[in-house]
Scaffold this motif. Structure first.
Motif, PDB file in Angstrom:
ATOM      1  N   ASP A 113      96.888  -1.974  30.716  1.00 40.44           N
ATOM      2  CA  ASP A 113      95.985  -2.926  30.048  1.00 40.44           C
ATOM      3  C   ASP A 113      95.637  -2.460  28.642  1.00 40.44           C
ATOM      4  N   MET A 114      95.377  -1.167  28.483  1.00 43.86           N
ATOM      5  CA  MET A 114      94.994  -0.647  27.172  1.00 43.86           C
ATOM      6  C   MET A 114      96.174  -0.686  26.202  1.00 43.86           C
ATOM      7  N   ILE A 115      97.371  -0.364  26.711  1.00 42.34           N
ATOM      8  CA  ILE A 115      98.558  -0.431  25.849  1.00 42.34           C
ATOM      9  C   ILE A 115      98.780  -1.860  25.354  1.00 42.34           C
ATOM     10  N   ASN A 116      98.659  -2.829  26.265  1.00 40.19           N
ATOM     11  CA  ASN A 116      98.811  -4.239  25.876  1.00 40.19           C
ATOM     12  C   ASN A 116      97.758  -4.663  24.864  1.00 40.19           C
ATOM     13  N   LEU A 117      96.523  -4.197  25.080  1.00 45.82           N
ATOM     14  CA  LEU A 117      95.430  -4.539  24.176  1.00 45.82           C
ATOM     15  C   LEU A 117      95.697  -3.998  22.774  1.00 45.82           C
ATOM     16  N   LEU A 118      96.102  -2.739  22.684  1.00 49.79           N
ATOM     17  CA  LEU A 118      96.317  -2.114  21.382  1.00 49.79           C
ATOM     18  C   LEU A 118      97.540  -2.692  20.675  1.00 49.79           C
ATOM     19  N   THR A 119      98.643  -2.829  21.394  1.00 43.59           N
ATOM     20  CA  THR A 119      99.848  -3.380  20.748  1.00 43.59           C
ATOM     21  C   THR A 119      99.637  -4.834  20.337  1.00 43.59           C
ATOM     22  N   GLY A 120      98.830  -5.570  21.120  1.00 43.76           N
ATOM     23  CA  GLY A 120      98.510  -6.954  20.769  1.00 43.76           C
ATOM     24  C   GLY A 120      97.692  -7.064  19.513  1.00 43.76           C
ATOM     25  N   ILE A 127      98.696  -2.314  16.796  1.00 43.21           N
ATOM     26  CA  ILE A 127      98.638  -0.850  16.774  1.00 43.21           C
ATOM     27  C   ILE A 127      99.803  -0.282  17.592  1.00 43.21           C
ATOM     28  N   ASN A 128     100.568   0.597  16.988  1.00 43.28           N
ATOM     29  CA  ASN A 128     101.686   1.224  17.675  1.00 43.28           C
ATOM     30  C   ASN A 128     101.216   2.430  18.497  1.00 43.28           C
ATOM     31  N   ILE A 129     101.711   2.549  19.733  1.00 43.64           N
ATOM     32  CA  ILE A 129     101.382   3.685  20.600  1.00 43.64           C
ATOM     33  C   ILE A 129     102.455   4.755  20.409  1.00 43.64           C
ATOM     34  N   GLU A 130     102.080   5.899  19.874  1.00 41.84           N
ATOM     35  CA  GLU A 130     103.033   6.988  19.645  1.00 41.84           C
ATOM     36  C   GLU A 130     103.109   7.940  20.845  1.00 41.84           C
ATOM     37  N   ASP A 131     102.002   8.081  21.569  1.00 42.97           N
ATOM     38  CA  ASP A 131     101.994   8.974  22.734  1.00 42.97           C
ATOM     39  C   ASP A 131     100.760   8.668  23.566  1.00 42.97           C
ATOM     40  N   VAL A 132     100.851   8.892  24.883  1.00 43.88           N
ATOM     41  CA  VAL A 132      99.699   8.766  25.770  1.00 43.88           C
ATOM     42  C   VAL A 132      99.847   9.785  26.893  1.00 43.88           C
ATOM     43  N   GLN A 133      98.755  10.466  27.214  1.00 46.20           N
ATOM     44  CA  GLN A 133      98.793  11.528  28.218  1.00 46.20           C
ATOM     45  C   GLN A 133      97.566  11.460  29.114  1.00 46.20           C
ATOM     46  N   SER A 145      85.296  16.395  38.018  1.00 42.57           N
ATOM     47  CA  SER A 145      85.524  16.670  36.596  1.00 42.57           C
ATOM     48  C   SER A 145      86.050  15.432  35.884  1.00 42.57           C
ATOM     49  N   LYS A 146      85.896  15.428  34.594  1.00 46.04           N
ATOM     50  CA  LYS A 146      86.251  14.261  33.798  1.00 46.04           C
ATOM     51  C   LYS A 146      87.768  14.180  33.579  1.00 46.04           C
ATOM     52  N   LYS A 147      88.324  12.974  33.808  1.00 42.22           N
ATOM     53  CA  LYS A 147      89.748  12.738  33.574  1.00 42.22           C
ATOM     54  C   LYS A 147      89.886  11.728  32.439  1.00 42.22           C
ATOM     55  N   LEU A 148      90.812  12.010  31.520  1.00 39.93           N
ATOM     56  CA  LEU A 148      90.934  11.210  30.308  1.00 39.93           C
ATOM     57  C   LEU A 148      92.354  10.678  30.133  1.00 39.93           C
ATOM     58  N   LEU A 149      92.455   9.556  29.433  1.00 42.99           N
ATOM     59  CA  LEU A 149      93.717   9.065  28.898  1.00 42.99           C
ATOM     60  C   LEU A 149      93.658   9.261  27.388  1.00 42.99           C
ATOM     61  N   ALA A 150      94.511  10.133  26.887  1.00 39.21           N
ATOM     62  CA  ALA A 150      94.483  10.453  25.455  1.00 39.21           C
ATOM     63  C   ALA A 150      95.630   9.740  24.742  1.00 39.21           C
ATOM     64  N   PHE A 151      95.279   8.907  23.767  1.00 35.82           N
ATOM     65  CA  PHE A 151      96.263   8.135  23.012  1.00 35.82           C
ATOM     66  C   PHE A 151      96.470   8.728  21.615  1.00 35.82           C
ATOM     67  N   LYS A 152      97.702   8.686  21.155  1.00 31.36           N
ATOM     68  CA  LYS A 152      98.002   8.954  19.753  1.00 31.36           C
ATOM     69  C   LYS A 152      98.599   7.671  19.202  1.00 31.36           C
ATOM     70  N   LYS A 193      90.928   2.419  14.249  1.00 31.59           N
ATOM     71  CA  LYS A 193      90.947   1.014  14.684  1.00 31.59           C
ATOM     72  C   LYS A 193      91.121   0.923  16.195  1.00 31.59           C
ATOM     73  N   ALA A 194      91.984   1.788  16.764  1.00 28.76           N
ATOM     74  CA  ALA A 194      92.227   1.783  18.209  1.00 28.76           C
ATOM     75  C   ALA A 194      90.940   2.097  18.971  1.00 28.76           C
ATOM     76  N   SER A 195      90.196   3.093  18.504  1.00 27.57           N
ATOM     77  CA  SER A 195      88.927   3.457  19.163  1.00 27.57           C
ATOM     78  C   SER A 195      87.943   2.297  19.103  1.00 27.57           C
ATOM     79  N   HIS A 196      87.879   1.635  17.952  1.00 26.25           N
ATOM     80  CA  HIS A 196      86.950   0.510  17.772  1.00 26.25           C
ATOM     81  C   HIS A 196      87.295  -0.634  18.730  1.00 26.25           C
ATOM     82  N   ILE A 197      88.577  -0.961  18.846  1.00 28.93           N
ATOM     83  CA  ILE A 197      89.007  -2.070  19.716  1.00 28.93           C
ATOM     84  C   ILE A 197      88.728  -1.740  21.184  1.00 28.93           C
ATOM     85  N   LEU A 198      89.046  -0.532  21.601  1.00 31.44           N
ATOM     86  CA  LEU A 198      88.818  -0.137  22.994  1.00 31.44           C
ATOM     87  C   LEU A 198      87.332  -0.185  23.344  1.00 31.44           C
TER      88      LEU A 198
END
Length: 304
Positions: A265-272, A275-281, A222-229, A235-240
């Protein structure tokens, strides 16, 4: 070496002109907890009743612990406990009298009271069953299925009428019996509870088995995801996406995990990129989602 306690081979059954089971085949390993799931009317209860030898079937074979089961051949039923649909209860007998009535001579009072205690029935076990609520009757039906310590237990919608604490008590009891070698075949629409219990799953749709597999295999596929808020999801979706991450189409900023440690890696990419990371699950498909997808795929195949 695991052994099979239940084997169903090419089972078919019709009621009048309606065929309810079509070439059903699956096996159940001793000591496993198996979930039998599917839509209403798919044939789950019919399979369970056939295993108990409650009616004839024109085609196929059912074997419990190596012995053929039919309405005229059911010696192996001595090692089977069952709750099918609603428990058969005598209103003017107490719960304890029910358990005593259906106990084997080899079943001790200590065994009976152990089940009563584990299902938290102590407070009302000596009251007449006509005073019982739906949940109390359901627990009595479960206790009757287990009282003789059977090797195979068949439970049809055992969570019906149970409150959250009773569901937890039942789950613990089933897991305890399974650790001691008891096999369970359970049908339930409460998939969130079933998911916490089962080792294997058998999916039936329109009288046919459409999927049978271990839960480990099913969940691994089954599919496993990392969900960011984030402060800017677009902009975050475009960069990723620009950096080769595979986004899920379910909405939001959801990245499909590929088994590698991607989060840092994704957190570093977005904050760089400001973009502020409010939540990730971590998110994975639950049994309900997996089942709906399986049935949808089966219907698509059937329409071709």
């Amino acid at each position: 070496m695991t052994t099979s306690i239940l084997d169903i081979e090419h089972l078919s059954k019709s009621f009048g002109h309606k065929q309810v089971l079509k070439d059903v085949s699956f096996g159940v390993q001793a000591g496993h907890i198996i979930g039998l799931v599917g839509p209403n009317g798919a044939g789950k209860s019919t399979i369970m009743k056939a295993i108990l030898g409650l009616f004839n079937y024109p085609e196929g074979k059912i074997m419990v612990d190596g012995e053929v089961v039919s309405p005229t051949s059911h010696q192996s039923m001595d090692e089977v406990g069952a709750l099918i649909e609603y428990p058969g209860i005598y209103p003017f007998l107490t719960g304890y009298q029910h358990l005593h009535l259906f106990s084997k001579k080899t079943t001790s009072d200590t065994q009976v009271m152990d089940i009563v205690r584990k299902l938290r029935m102590d407070a009302y076990i000596n009251r007449k069953a006509k005073t019982y609520s739906l949940g109390m009757k359901q627990k009595l039906g479960i206790a009757l299925a287990l009282v003789n310590n059977p090797r195979l237990v068949i439970l049809d919608e055992p969570m019906n009428g149970l409150d959250p604490q009773s569901n937890k008590d039942l789950r613990n009891l089933i897991l305890s019996y399974a650790r001691s070698g008891t096999t369970f075949l359970i049908s339930s629409h409460i998939l969130s509870e079933l998911e916490k219990l089962i080792d294997d799953i058998v999916v039936i749709d329109q009288g046919q088995i459409v999927y049978t597999q271990s839960m480990v295999t099913l969940e691994s596929g089954s599919k496993k995801l990392l969900a960011f808020k984030t402060s800017d999801d677009v902009k975050a979706s475009h960069i990723l996406a620009q950096h080769g991450y595979q986004l899920d189409k379910s909405g939001g900023v959801s990245v499909i995990e590929n088994g590698q440690n991607q989060m840092a890696d994704m957190i570093n990419l977005l904050t760089g990129n400001g973009i502020n990371i409010e939540d990730v699950q971590h998110v994975h498909n639950d049994l309900e989602t997996i089942l709906l997808n399986l049935l949808k795929d089966d219907q698509v195949k059937g329409s071709k």
